[in-house]
Design a protein around this motif. Structure first.
Motif, PDB file in Angstrom:
ATOM      1  N   ALA A 178       0.832  -1.205   0.000  1.00 50.96           N
ATOM      2  CA  ALA A 178       0.000   0.000   0.000  1.00 50.96           C
ATOM      3  C   ALA A 178       0.869   1.258   0.000  1.00 50.96           C
ATOM      4  O   ALA A 178       0.584   2.221  -0.721  1.00 50.96           O
ATOM      5  CB  ALA A 178      -0.933  -0.006   1.211  1.00 50.96           C
ATOM      6  N   LEU A 179       1.935   1.255   0.785  1.00 47.90           N
ATOM      7  CA  LEU A 179       2.844   2.403   0.833  1.00 47.90           C
ATOM      8  C   LEU A 179       3.488   2.636  -0.535  1.00 47.90           C
ATOM      9  O   LEU A 179       3.514   3.770  -1.033  1.00 47.90           O
ATOM     10  CB  LEU A 179       3.924   2.194   1.892  1.00 47.90           C
ATOM     11  CG  LEU A 179       5.041   3.224   1.926  1.00 47.90           C
ATOM     12  CD1 LEU A 179       4.507   4.630   2.180  1.00 47.90           C
ATOM     13  CD2 LEU A 179       6.083   2.851   2.961  1.00 47.90           C
ATOM     14  N   LEU A 180       3.994   1.591  -1.144  1.00 45.04           N
ATOM     15  CA  LEU A 180       4.633   1.736  -2.451  1.00 45.04           C
ATOM     16  C   LEU A 180       3.624   2.175  -3.517  1.00 45.04           C
ATOM     17  O   LEU A 180       3.935   2.983  -4.393  1.00 45.04           O
ATOM     18  CB  LEU A 180       5.330   0.439  -2.854  1.00 45.04           C
ATOM     19  CG  LEU A 180       6.513   0.054  -1.956  1.00 45.04           C
ATOM     20  CD1 LEU A 180       7.025  -1.334  -2.310  1.00 45.04           C
ATOM     21  CD2 LEU A 180       7.628   1.083  -2.024  1.00 45.04           C
ATOM     22  N   ARG A 181       2.406   1.664  -3.421  1.00 45.98           N
ATOM     23  CA  ARG A 181       1.351   2.073  -4.360  1.00 45.98           C
ATOM     24  C   ARG A 181       1.050   3.572  -4.222  1.00 45.98           C
ATOM     25  O   ARG A 181       0.951   4.294  -5.204  1.00 45.98           O
ATOM     26  CB  ARG A 181       0.090   1.243  -4.092  1.00 45.98           C
ATOM     27  CG  ARG A 181      -1.056   1.567  -5.006  1.00 45.98           C
ATOM     28  CD  ARG A 181      -2.313   0.771  -4.585  1.00 45.98           C
ATOM     29  NE  ARG A 181      -3.478   1.343  -5.178  1.00 45.98           N
ATOM     30  CZ  ARG A 181      -4.118   2.414  -4.738  1.00 45.98           C
ATOM     31  NH1 ARG A 181      -3.714   3.044  -3.665  1.00 45.98           N
ATOM     32  NH2 ARG A 181      -5.172   2.889  -5.357  1.00 45.98           N
ATOM     33  N   VAL A 182       0.917   4.050  -2.996  1.00 43.39           N
ATOM     34  CA  VAL A 182       0.637   5.472  -2.751  1.00 43.39           C
ATOM     35  C   VAL A 182       1.790   6.339  -3.243  1.00 43.39           C
ATOM     36  O   VAL A 182       1.577   7.409  -3.816  1.00 43.39           O
ATOM     37  CB  VAL A 182       0.315   5.703  -1.255  1.00 43.39           C
ATOM     38  CG1 VAL A 182       0.445   7.153  -0.858  1.00 43.39           C
ATOM     39  CG2 VAL A 182      -1.078   5.194  -0.941  1.00 43.39           C
ATOM     40  N   ALA A 183       3.021   5.882  -3.034  1.00 45.96           N
ATOM     41  CA  ALA A 183       4.185   6.655  -3.501  1.00 45.96           C
ATOM     42  C   ALA A 183       4.152   6.817  -5.010  1.00 45.96           C
ATOM     43  O   ALA A 183       4.418   7.905  -5.539  1.00 45.96           O
ATOM     44  CB  ALA A 183       5.481   5.969  -3.061  1.00 45.96           C
ATOM     45  N   VAL A 184       3.800   5.757  -5.723  1.00 46.40           N
ATOM     46  CA  VAL A 184       3.700   5.850  -7.187  1.00 46.40           C
ATOM     47  C   VAL A 184       2.506   6.710  -7.576  1.00 46.40           C
ATOM     48  O   VAL A 184       2.600   7.575  -8.444  1.00 46.40           O
ATOM     49  CB  VAL A 184       3.604   4.438  -7.813  1.00 46.40           C
ATOM     50  CG1 VAL A 184       3.248   4.517  -9.294  1.00 46.40           C
ATOM     51  CG2 VAL A 184       4.913   3.687  -7.618  1.00 46.40           C
ATOM     52  N   LEU A 185       1.381   6.493  -6.931  1.00 48.43           N
ATOM     53  CA  LEU A 185       0.157   7.232  -7.230  1.00 48.43           C
ATOM     54  C   LEU A 185       0.354   8.738  -7.084  1.00 48.43           C
ATOM     55  O   LEU A 185      -0.108   9.523  -7.900  1.00 48.43           O
ATOM     56  CB  LEU A 185      -0.960   6.747  -6.300  1.00 48.43           C
ATOM     57  CG  LEU A 185      -2.362   7.249  -6.562  1.00 48.43           C
ATOM     58  CD1 LEU A 185      -2.885   6.732  -7.894  1.00 48.43           C
ATOM     59  CD2 LEU A 185      -3.277   6.809  -5.432  1.00 48.43           C
ATOM     60  N   TYR A 186       1.100   9.149  -6.048  1.00 50.38           N
ATOM     61  CA  TYR A 186       1.321  10.573  -5.787  1.00 50.38           C
ATOM     62  C   TYR A 186       2.640  11.081  -6.360  1.00 50.38           C
ATOM     63  O   TYR A 186       3.076  12.178  -6.033  1.00 50.38           O
ATOM     64  CB  TYR A 186       1.212  10.862  -4.283  1.00 50.38           C
ATOM     65  CG  TYR A 186      -0.235  10.900  -3.848  1.00 50.38           C
ATOM     66  CD1 TYR A 186      -0.926  12.099  -3.793  1.00 50.38           C
ATOM     67  CD2 TYR A 186      -0.914   9.726  -3.555  1.00 50.38           C
ATOM     68  CE1 TYR A 186      -2.259  12.129  -3.427  1.00 50.38           C
ATOM     69  CE2 TYR A 186      -2.254   9.744  -3.185  1.00 50.38           C
ATOM     70  CZ  TYR A 186      -2.920  10.954  -3.135  1.00 50.38           C
ATOM     71  OH  TYR A 186      -4.242  10.980  -2.782  1.00 50.38           O
ATOM     72  N   ASN A 187       3.267  10.279  -7.208  1.00 49.51           N
ATOM     73  CA  ASN A 187       4.456  10.699  -7.962  1.00 49.51           C
ATOM     74  C   ASN A 187       5.597  11.158  -7.050  1.00 49.51           C
ATOM     75  O   ASN A 187       6.232  12.182  -7.276  1.00 49.51           O
ATOM     76  CB  ASN A 187       4.068  11.800  -8.956  1.00 49.51           C
ATOM     77  CG  ASN A 187       5.033  11.905 -10.106  1.00 49.51           C
ATOM     78  OD1 ASN A 187       5.807  10.983 -10.371  1.00 49.51           O
ATOM     79  ND2 ASN A 187       5.014  13.027 -10.786  1.00 49.51           N
ATOM     80  N   ILE A 188       5.846  10.378  -6.002  1.00 50.12           N
ATOM     81  CA  ILE A 188       6.905  10.674  -5.034  1.00 50.12           C
ATOM     82  C   ILE A 188       8.194   9.985  -5.493  1.00 50.12           C
ATOM     83  O   ILE A 188       8.177   8.790  -5.780  1.00 50.12           O
ATOM     84  CB  ILE A 188       6.511  10.112  -3.643  1.00 50.12           C
ATOM     85  CG1 ILE A 188       5.280  10.814  -3.097  1.00 50.12           C
ATOM     86  CG2 ILE A 188       7.669  10.216  -2.646  1.00 50.12           C
ATOM     87  CD1 ILE A 188       5.477  12.246  -2.728  1.00 50.12           C
ATOM     88  N   PRO A 189       9.319  10.689  -5.534  1.00 50.14           N
ATOM     89  CA  PRO A 189      10.587  10.004  -5.816  1.00 50.14           C
ATOM     90  C   PRO A 189      10.807   8.918  -4.758  1.00 50.14           C
ATOM     91  O   PRO A 189      10.695   9.181  -3.557  1.00 50.14           O
ATOM     92  CB  PRO A 189      11.643  11.098  -5.693  1.00 50.14           C
ATOM     93  CG  PRO A 189      10.887  12.384  -5.799  1.00 50.14           C
ATOM     94  CD  PRO A 189       9.511  12.111  -5.287  1.00 50.14           C
TER      95      PRO A 189
END
Length: 151
Positions: A104-115
């Motif tokens: 879930a954390l990795l998905r959110v990071a990709v979803l919100y375009n976080i490096p």
């Protein structure tokens, strides 16, 4: 499609996470990059944050342990625009009891375009980027067509 933009300031809010088998590697990376990291705001899950503070003297906002909700706290910070950058040295050889939280954390990071860096080489590339020390405008894709679809 309508895109939103979010500006990360020159002083970044960086989340640092490491699974048990990767804590030493993250600690070595943080120590090597201590001068750069000292110019930013650092957040970490419980044992990782304590290790970083004890071994480097860097100030870290310590959250809950990963399996006890710390990964979710970091994810929430990303959603709320409070985390700009994620360094997550996860262990690819060990099953994790909180694997759904990690995904879930990795998905959110990709979803919100976080490096996001999941290993030392990527973390080295990201921290040495000229964008690290300057404001950066992230484009947040518009997912409204997915959210407001007819069912």
């Amino acid at each position: 499609m309508h895109e939103r933009k979010l500006v990360s300031q020159a002083k970044k809010h960086i989340a640092l996470i490491a699974h048990d088998g990767m804590k030493q590697e993250l600690l070595e990376w943080v120590d090597f990059n201590k001068g750069t990291l000292a110019r930013h705001f650092l957040y970490a899950t419980a044992s990782t944050g304590k290790l970083i503070m004890e071994n480097t003297g860097l100030p870290v906002s310590v959250l809950a342990s990963g399996p006890l909700g710390g990964d979710l706290q970091i994810g929430s910070g990303i959603v709320e625009g409070k985390i700009d950058f994620l360094i997550f040295f996860w262990d690819p050889l060990e099953p994790q009891p909180h694997d759904p939280d990690v995904k879930a954390l990795l998905r959110v990071a990709v979803l919100y375009n976080i490096p996001t860096a999941s290993n030392r080489a990527t973390a080295d590339y990201l921290i040495s980027s000229p964008l690290m020390e300057s404001p950066y405008t992230r484009i947040l894709p518009d997912f409204s067509h997915k959210i407001h679809r007819e069912v």
